[in-house]
Design an enzyme around this catalytic site. Structure first.
Site: not given
Length: 158
Positions: A47-49, A52
């Site tokens: 999710g964070c990738t 970003a």
């Protein structure tokens, strides 16, 4: 949650944190510009990738509209450096290992997952205006589609 959530019109809590290269970056460095400060749980997670990379893919348009981007997580600078290099992220990723800034922005607190309650990073995004005031505060945002929603919320057209 101990801290009160921030709202538009509030002063943005000031901070100085190390970036992925260990260089200190302060919110005050961006005074006179609009800044999107987003908090995410952990570098290199799916999710964070996605989030970003969405910021990366829209960075030229956001910068062109006058918005700088700062990503903040509790990861160590070395982990952020690997993440930035792997995903070709060209905006600052800041390390808040002791969660002081996360707490000041009410982006760390009680979360629920599959019925379990625990303390963690609350995926949140803030827009700080050129005078250092919060102009938008979004808590519990989704990793996917968030940047497109933010662009829409800011009434930006590219």
């Amino acid at each position: 949650m101990t801290e009160q959530q921030l709202s538009p019109g509030d002063d943005a809590p000031e901070f100085t944190l190390p970036d992925s290269e260990g260089k200190n970056v302060s919110l005050s460095d961006f005074r006179g510009q609009s800044v999107v400060v987003y908090f995410y749980p952990a570098a290199s997670t799916p999710g964070c990738t996605k989030q970003a990379c969405d910021f990366r893919d829209n960075l030229a348009d956001l910068n062109g509209a006058g918005y700088q981007i700062l990503g903040i997580s509790p990861d160590k600078p070395a982990k952020l450096a690997k993440f930035a290099e792997k995903e070709q992220l060209t905006f600052p990723l800041l390390s808040d290992e002791d969660k002081t800034v996360l707490t000041a922005y009410s982006a760390f607190g009680e979360k629920k997952n599959y019925g379990k309650v625990y303390q963690g990073v609350i995926r949140s995004t803030f827009v700080v205006d050129p005078e250092g005031k919060i102009s938008a505060a979004q808590y519990n945002v989704r990793a996917t589609g968030h940047v497109a929603k933010l662009i829409k919320d800011l009434n930006l057209v590219f």
